[in-house]
Design a protein around this motif. Structure first.
Motif, PDB file in Angstrom:
ATOM      1  N   ILE A 220       0.834  -1.212   0.000  1.00  0.00           N
ATOM      2  CA  ILE A 220       0.000   0.000   0.000  1.00  0.00           C
ATOM      3  C   ILE A 220       0.864   1.256   0.000  1.00  0.00           C
ATOM      4  N   VAL A 221       1.928   1.248   0.804  1.00  0.00           N
ATOM      5  CA  VAL A 221       2.803   2.420   0.899  1.00  0.00           C
ATOM      6  C   VAL A 221       3.417   2.745  -0.461  1.00  0.00           C
ATOM      7  N   LEU A 222       3.826   1.716  -1.204  1.00  0.00           N
ATOM      8  CA  LEU A 222       4.554   1.930  -2.446  1.00  0.00           C
ATOM      9  C   LEU A 222       3.648   2.060  -3.671  1.00  0.00           C
ATOM     10  N   GLY A 223       2.637   1.232  -3.757  1.00  0.00           N
ATOM     11  CA  GLY A 223       1.895   1.119  -5.006  1.00  0.00           C
ATOM     12  C   GLY A 223       0.830   2.176  -5.218  1.00  0.00           C
ATOM     13  N   GLN A 224       0.676   2.586  -6.464  1.00  0.00           N
ATOM     14  CA  GLN A 224      -0.507   3.347  -6.847  1.00  0.00           C
ATOM     15  C   GLN A 224      -1.709   2.414  -6.934  1.00  0.00           C
ATOM     16  N   ARG A 225      -1.420   1.181  -7.363  1.00  0.00           N
ATOM     17  CA  ARG A 225      -2.419   0.112  -7.341  1.00  0.00           C
ATOM     18  C   ARG A 225      -1.771  -1.116  -6.727  1.00  0.00           C
ATOM     19  N   VAL A 226      -2.610  -1.943  -6.099  1.00  0.00           N
ATOM     20  CA  VAL A 226      -2.151  -3.195  -5.504  1.00  0.00           C
ATOM     21  C   VAL A 226      -2.922  -4.335  -6.142  1.00  0.00           C
ATOM     22  N   ALA A 227      -2.208  -5.238  -6.828  1.00  0.00           N
ATOM     23  CA  ALA A 227      -2.835  -6.418  -7.416  1.00  0.00           C
ATOM     24  C   ALA A 227      -2.710  -7.569  -6.432  1.00  0.00           C
ATOM     25  N   VAL A 228      -3.842  -8.142  -6.044  1.00  0.00           N
ATOM     26  CA  VAL A 228      -3.873  -9.236  -5.075  1.00  0.00           C
ATOM     27  C   VAL A 228      -4.039 -10.552  -5.820  1.00  0.00           C
ATOM     28  N   MET A 229      -3.117 -11.485  -5.567  1.00  0.00           N
ATOM     29  CA  MET A 229      -3.148 -12.776  -6.244  1.00  0.00           C
ATOM     30  C   MET A 229      -3.735 -13.854  -5.353  1.00  0.00           C
ATOM     31  N   SER A 230      -4.322 -14.842  -5.988  1.00  0.00           N
ATOM     32  CA  SER A 230      -4.883 -15.988  -5.275  1.00  0.00           C
ATOM     33  C   SER A 230      -3.788 -16.997  -4.986  1.00  0.00           C
ATOM     34  N   ALA A 231      -4.117 -17.973  -4.146  1.00  0.00           N
ATOM     35  CA  ALA A 231      -3.210 -19.105  -3.946  1.00  0.00           C
ATOM     36  C   ALA A 231      -3.115 -19.890  -5.249  1.00  0.00           C
TER      37      ALA A 231
ATOM     38  N   LEU B 295      -2.894   6.473   9.514  1.00  0.00           N
ATOM     39  CA  LEU B 295      -4.169   7.049   9.102  1.00  0.00           C
ATOM     40  C   LEU B 295      -5.274   5.989   9.097  1.00  0.00           C
ATOM     41  N   PRO B 296      -6.497   6.353   9.531  1.00  0.00           N
ATOM     42  CA  PRO B 296      -7.621   5.399   9.508  1.00  0.00           C
ATOM     43  C   PRO B 296      -7.875   4.831   8.109  1.00  0.00           C
ATOM     44  N   LEU B 297      -7.711   5.655   7.076  1.00  0.00           N
ATOM     45  CA  LEU B 297      -7.933   5.198   5.707  1.00  0.00           C
ATOM     46  C   LEU B 297      -6.963   4.080   5.345  1.00  0.00           C
ATOM     47  N   PHE B 298      -5.717   4.189   5.801  1.00  0.00           N
ATOM     48  CA  PHE B 298      -4.733   3.141   5.541  1.00  0.00           C
ATOM     49  C   PHE B 298      -5.207   1.829   6.149  1.00  0.00           C
ATOM     50  N   GLY B 299      -5.681   1.902   7.388  1.00  0.00           N
ATOM     51  CA  GLY B 299      -6.166   0.693   8.053  1.00  0.00           C
ATOM     52  C   GLY B 299      -7.330   0.063   7.319  1.00  0.00           C
ATOM     53  N   SER B 300      -8.204   0.898   6.749  1.00  0.00           N
ATOM     54  CA  SER B 300      -9.352   0.378   6.014  1.00  0.00           C
ATOM     55  C   SER B 300      -8.915  -0.364   4.754  1.00  0.00           C
ATOM     56  N   VAL B 301      -7.990   0.235   3.991  1.00  0.00           N
ATOM     57  CA  VAL B 301      -7.496  -0.410   2.771  1.00  0.00           C
ATOM     58  C   VAL B 301      -6.753  -1.699   3.125  1.00  0.00           C
ATOM     59  N   ARG B 302      -5.943  -1.628   4.159  1.00  0.00           N
ATOM     60  CA  ARG B 302      -5.184  -2.804   4.587  1.00  0.00           C
ATOM     61  C   ARG B 302      -6.123  -3.950   4.951  1.00  0.00           C
ATOM     62  N   HIS B 303      -7.206  -3.628   5.655  1.00  0.00           N
ATOM     63  CA  HIS B 303      -8.150  -4.668   6.070  1.00  0.00           C
ATOM     64  C   HIS B 303      -8.819  -5.310   4.861  1.00  0.00           C
TER      65      HIS B 303
ATOM     66  N   ILE C 278      -5.182 -13.203 -10.710  1.00  0.00           N
ATOM     67  CA  ILE C 278      -5.401 -11.870 -10.170  1.00  0.00           C
ATOM     68  C   ILE C 278      -6.819 -11.837  -9.608  1.00  0.00           C
ATOM     69  N   ARG C 279      -6.933 -11.783  -8.272  1.00  0.00           N
ATOM     70  CA  ARG C 279      -8.256 -11.780  -7.650  1.00  0.00           C
ATOM     71  C   ARG C 279      -8.897 -10.399  -7.713  1.00  0.00           C
ATOM     72  N   GLN C 280      -8.086  -9.378  -7.442  1.00  0.00           N
ATOM     73  CA  GLN C 280      -8.630  -8.023  -7.446  1.00  0.00           C
ATOM     74  C   GLN C 280      -7.477  -7.031  -7.504  1.00  0.00           C
ATOM     75  N   VAL C 281      -7.726  -5.884  -8.120  1.00  0.00           N
ATOM     76  CA  VAL C 281      -6.740  -4.806  -8.161  1.00  0.00           C
ATOM     77  C   VAL C 281      -7.322  -3.617  -7.411  1.00  0.00           C
ATOM     78  N   PHE C 282      -6.603  -3.181  -6.370  1.00  0.00           N
ATOM     79  CA  PHE C 282      -7.055  -2.064  -5.543  1.00  0.00           C
ATOM     80  C   PHE C 282      -6.385  -0.767  -5.981  1.00  0.00           C
ATOM     81  N   GLU C 283      -7.167   0.267  -6.156  1.00  0.00           N
ATOM     82  CA  GLU C 283      -6.624   1.613  -6.349  1.00  0.00           C
ATOM     83  C   GLU C 283      -6.309   2.176  -4.968  1.00  0.00           C
ATOM     84  N   VAL C 284      -5.064   2.560  -4.733  1.00  0.00           N
ATOM     85  CA  VAL C 284      -4.713   3.151  -3.455  1.00  0.00           C
ATOM     86  C   VAL C 284      -5.207   4.593  -3.446  1.00  0.00           C
ATOM     87  N   PRO C 285      -6.015   4.988  -2.465  1.00  0.00           N
ATOM     88  CA  PRO C 285      -6.572   6.353  -2.445  1.00  0.00           C
ATOM     89  C   PRO C 285      -5.491   7.418  -2.515  1.00  0.00           C
ATOM     90  N   ALA C 286      -5.774   8.472  -3.262  1.00  0.00           N
ATOM     91  CA  ALA C 286      -4.806   9.552  -3.436  1.00  0.00           C
ATOM     92  C   ALA C 286      -4.419  10.179  -2.106  1.00  0.00           C
TER      93      ALA C 286
END
Length: 275
Positions: A206-217, A242-250, A222-230
């Motif tokens: 999350i810290v590094l990516g503009q987007r995070v691609a999550v892979m399955s086992a 930040l609370p927003l970071f915790g929400s994306v992480r969860h 590619i299960r889902q690609v998350f846009e990291v909030p600006a």
């Protein structure tokens, strides 16, 4: 923005021979990978161990070929390694008999760049990674974080269009890792390179990516690609607080927890290295 990298229904299989001498079996590492990476984008990939993240990076680097599907770089199929791509591995792979500056020059020597030009370019990238005062040091005189900076500078010195990074900070202590994350973001902004970065760490993704691609086992999809909030990219303080970071992480953590278990495979790993 224009797509620099395109994965089109990529599948990768390996043939594995069991240790007991039984018949060879086909093993699927990646299945139906379709993904676009924009020019100048910083994309992070996260997923369970053994899901095929490194295999995906090997395919992108041209170190191996898809079983089916194709990978395009600037609209052209990747058919092997090229100077338009550079890989930074977890291991620094520096030559112990060369100084930091000489290690950075190595790829330029292979490319037959004139000595004066390669020395000037190596000094430029040594300065970019914040090590201008350490050019004459040998690897054993550098810390782990410094060695990885030299490895990054060596890759950048060849001036690739795409920088591929395979868990480059995994072996470092937590403080050094976070410091290098800040440095890498600074370098990315300064160079405008397209970066594909593999990690096991959700926070790092999350810290590094503009987007995070999550892979399955396994087999990796590619299960889902998350846009990291600006807002997480504009914060001056540590975004982890930040609370927003915790929400994306969860959200990402929950998706990874829901990943199905990997099917069993033969114990012989030789044919499936880097999966």
């Amino acid at each position: 923005m224009t797509s620099r990298i395109s994965f089109e229904k990529v599948r990768k299989e390996f043939v594995v021979r069991p240790d007991d001498g039984g018949p060879a079996q086909r093993f699927t590492a990646l299945e139906d990978i379709s993904l676009e990476v924009e020019a100048g984008e910083f994309l992070t990939l996260v997923g369970p161990s053994g899901c095929g993240k490194s295999t995906l990076l090997d395919l992108l680097g041209g170190l191996t070929s898809p079983t089916s599907g194709r990978i395009l770089l600037d609209g052209k199929p990747i058919s092997g390694p090229g100077r338009d791509r550079a890989i930074v591995f977890q291991q620094y792979a520096l030559f112990p008999w060369r100084t930091a500056l000489q290690n950075i020059e190595f790829g330029l020597e292979v490319a037959s760049v004139a000595p004066a030009v390669r020395r000037e370019r190596a000094r430029h990238y040594l300065d970019l990674v914040g090590l201008s005062a350490f050019g004459n040091r040998h690897p054993h005189e550098l810390s782990g974080g410094m060695k990885q900076r030299v490895a990054i500078a060596r890759s950048l010195a060849c001036e690739p269009e795409v920088l591929l990074m395979d868990e480059p900070f995994a072996a470092l202590d937590a403080q050094t890792r976070e410091n290098l994350q800040v440095e890498l973001l600074r370098i990315w902004r300064a160079t405008g390179k397209t970066i594909v970065f593999i990690t096991h760490g959700i926070d790092e993704a999350i810290v590094l990516g503009q987007r995070v691609a999550v892979m399955s086992a396994r087999p990796g999809r590619i299960r889902q690609v998350f846009e990291v909030p600006a807002a997480l990219k504009q914060a001056a303080d540590d975004v982890r607080s930040l609370p927003l970071f915790g929400s994306v992480r969860h959200q990402i953590w929950t998706l990874l927890q829901d990943a199905p278990s990997s099917p069993s495979i033969p114990s012989n790993q030789e044919a499936i290295a880097h999966v």
